[in-house]
Design a protein around this motif. Sequence first.
Motif, mmCIF file in Angstrom:
data_model
loop_
_atom_site.group_PDB
_atom_site.id
_atom_site.type_symbol
_atom_site.label_atom_id
_atom_site.label_comp_id
_atom_site.label_asym_id
_atom_site.label_seq_id
_atom_site.Cartn_x
_atom_site.Cartn_y
_atom_site.Cartn_z
ATOM 1 N N LEU A 1 0.852 -1.185 0.000
ATOM 2 C CA LEU A 1 0.000 0.000 0.000
ATOM 3 C C LEU A 1 0.895 1.245 0.000
ATOM 4 O O LEU A 1 1.737 1.407 0.885
ATOM 5 C CB LEU A 1 -0.864 -0.030 1.277
ATOM 6 N N GLY A 2 0.723 2.103 -1.011
ATOM 7 C CA GLY A 2 1.553 3.309 -1.086
ATOM 8 C C GLY A 2 0.739 4.527 -1.450
ATOM 9 O O GLY A 2 -0.346 4.414 -2.038
ATOM 10 N N MET A 3 1.275 5.694 -1.123
ATOM 11 C CA MET A 3 0.552 6.948 -1.388
ATOM 12 C C MET A 3 1.466 7.931 -2.118
ATOM 13 O O MET A 3 2.653 8.036 -1.813
ATOM 14 C CB MET A 3 0.075 7.558 -0.065
ATOM 15 N N THR A 4 0.893 8.631 -3.091
ATOM 16 C CA THR A 4 1.603 9.734 -3.745
ATOM 17 C C THR A 4 0.843 11.022 -3.466
ATOM 18 O O THR A 4 -0.386 11.018 -3.362
ATOM 19 C CB THR A 4 1.684 9.543 -5.271
ATOM 20 N N GLN A 5 1.593 12.117 -3.333
ATOM 21 C CA GLN A 5 0.943 13.415 -3.131
ATOM 22 C C GLN A 5 1.686 14.477 -3.924
ATOM 23 O O GLN A 5 2.896 14.640 -3.797
ATOM 24 C CB GLN A 5 0.916 13.779 -1.649
ATOM 25 N N ASN A 6 0.939 15.182 -4.754
ATOM 26 C CA ASN A 6 1.484 16.116 -5.728
ATOM 27 C C ASN A 6 0.899 17.497 -5.404
ATOM 28 O O ASN A 6 -0.316 17.643 -5.301
ATOM 29 C CB ASN A 6 1.021 15.615 -7.112
ATOM 30 N N ILE A 7 1.789 18.472 -5.213
ATOM 31 C CA ILE A 7 1.347 19.800 -4.768
ATOM 32 C C ILE A 7 1.483 20.818 -5.888
ATOM 33 O O ILE A 7 2.562 20.973 -6.458
ATOM 34 C CB ILE A 7 2.168 20.245 -3.538
ATOM 35 N N GLY A 8 0.410 21.503 -6.195
ATOM 36 C CA GLY A 8 0.426 22.561 -7.196
ATOM 37 C C GLY A 8 0.700 23.900 -6.531
ATOM 38 O O GLY A 8 0.074 24.246 -5.537
ATOM 39 N N GLY A 9 1.661 24.640 -7.085
ATOM 40 C CA GLY A 9 2.045 25.922 -6.494
ATOM 41 C C GLY A 9 2.622 25.687 -5.117
ATOM 42 O O GLY A 9 3.267 24.682 -4.842
ATOM 43 N N SER A 10 2.376 26.625 -4.218
ATOM 44 C CA SER A 10 2.901 26.478 -2.864
ATOM 45 C C SER A 10 1.870 25.818 -1.962
ATOM 46 O O SER A 10 1.960 25.932 -0.752
ATOM 47 C CB SER A 10 3.271 27.847 -2.315
#
Lengths: 385, 138
Positions: A363-372
């Motif tokens: 089980l894995g998680m990705t998190q992608n942040i737009g801007g700040s």
Amino acid sequence: MRDVAIIGTGEIPVDEHWTTGIRHLMLEAGLSAMRDANIESVDALYVGNMLSGEIVGQSHLGALAVDFMGLDNAEAFKVEAACASGSAALRVGTMAVASGLLDLVLVLGVEKMTDTSGQETSAALAGAADAEYEVSQGISFVALNALLMQRYMYDYGWKREDFANFAITAHANGANNPFAMFQRPISAEMYARSPIIATPVGLMDASPICDGAAAVVLAPAEFARALSPAPVKIKASAVGMAPLAVHDRKDPLALEAARISSRKAYAQAGIKPEDLDFFELHDAFTIMAALSLEAAGFAERGKGVQLALDNEISLKGRVPMATMGGLKARGHPVGATGIYQVVEAVMQLRGLAGANQIPGARLGMTQNIGGSGATVITHIFEAMS
Amino acid sequence: MTTKVADDWRLRGQRYRLEGERCEHCGEMIFPPRDICPACKKPTKTTHTLSGRGEVYTYSTVLSAPQGFEVYAPYTVAIIKLEEGPMITAQLTDVASADIEIGMPVEMVTRRIRTQGDDGPITYGYKFRPVFLGQGAE
């Protein structure tokens, strides 16, 4: 709604691709993912990209991609959400397959950042912030992160060197990733000596400007096992939003969009943060890594840095992050980054991460942040084999 | 980044006078004007000019500047918490970067923000300076 699975992935090395244009970056990654999925056509192609118009002078990437990849019957368009463009495209593709409208979807992330000077690219990247009320004041993207880091250090008493382990860990993992931009470890001394870009952010706090492309193929989970020997299920896909400008957030260090996005994702997947085997977070800057760990529920407010100091973010730690180098060492080709994260997560869940394999990862998680931190997109994946 | 003349003209109330809004429904002070209150989400159109006084919430000295600002580096950007409540991003001026502290009281001044070559438009707008250096400095 149908469950959605990833049945193929492709990536090209993150680098300064002087000899390859944006269309061939897309082509190589896209075809590689389709080969991995063992398919020759798709119903749709969604391209995550931020800066093609500003840097390459090429808009209309969807049409370009299907044209040059020979995918005549596929619909295609670009999805843009600054540095979260890749995950935004994955979100669109996931919705298309989950809804039953489409069956096979190719999701591409691509960015060409090195055809212009560093200053021009830096100015284009600043477009992720508020053009009229942040960028107009001489704010760079680095400066926005520097403003957050300065306040974080003030509120919680950390020093710059306390952030070093985020960069050191990313580089240690990148050293074993043949697709990473930087395949060499760095030391605490190298971190301390790196030049300052915008106080207190130094070069070693920041991810590099680079080119890259990565792709995944989506299919209904019910057919995934027939199509792929090792499919990976998308257990959650969730978006959180916060005000565009940092100064318009009531609590700028809270990274509220990441908290919302993570919480929604945990609810969809029916899991708790501690159930995850790894967390591919958005370490565009060391401060973002610290704030992400806190917002996603791995540390209390102000304690994200402590996880790094305690080595809990390493491959053997409690919250392995940047397992293939992260944004810092693999590189941060902005619109492609979200898909690189997913390709690497799938690699871990298929047991193909080589020297960086987390034993038994399910089980894995990705998190992608737009801007700040205005757009934060989180996905959770589970091995199906 | 190219500053456009139309932008400078359109934003003159904000850039030169710190014109924001005060929500007639919940009293929230708003900068820049949004016409939808971020607190209660109701329409708001009442212009309210902010005092220009506040304190430094955070700051950073930019050594490697983006295109269009290279000639000004190093310069210090900050987020200012205005005394009415809203926060604003602006450069600090009339102060050495070593003397800047979080919590330092500052006030708005109108300054040149950037020029674009010999023939391009000159953009003016707000910067903030420490209150204790302000008197008679002009």
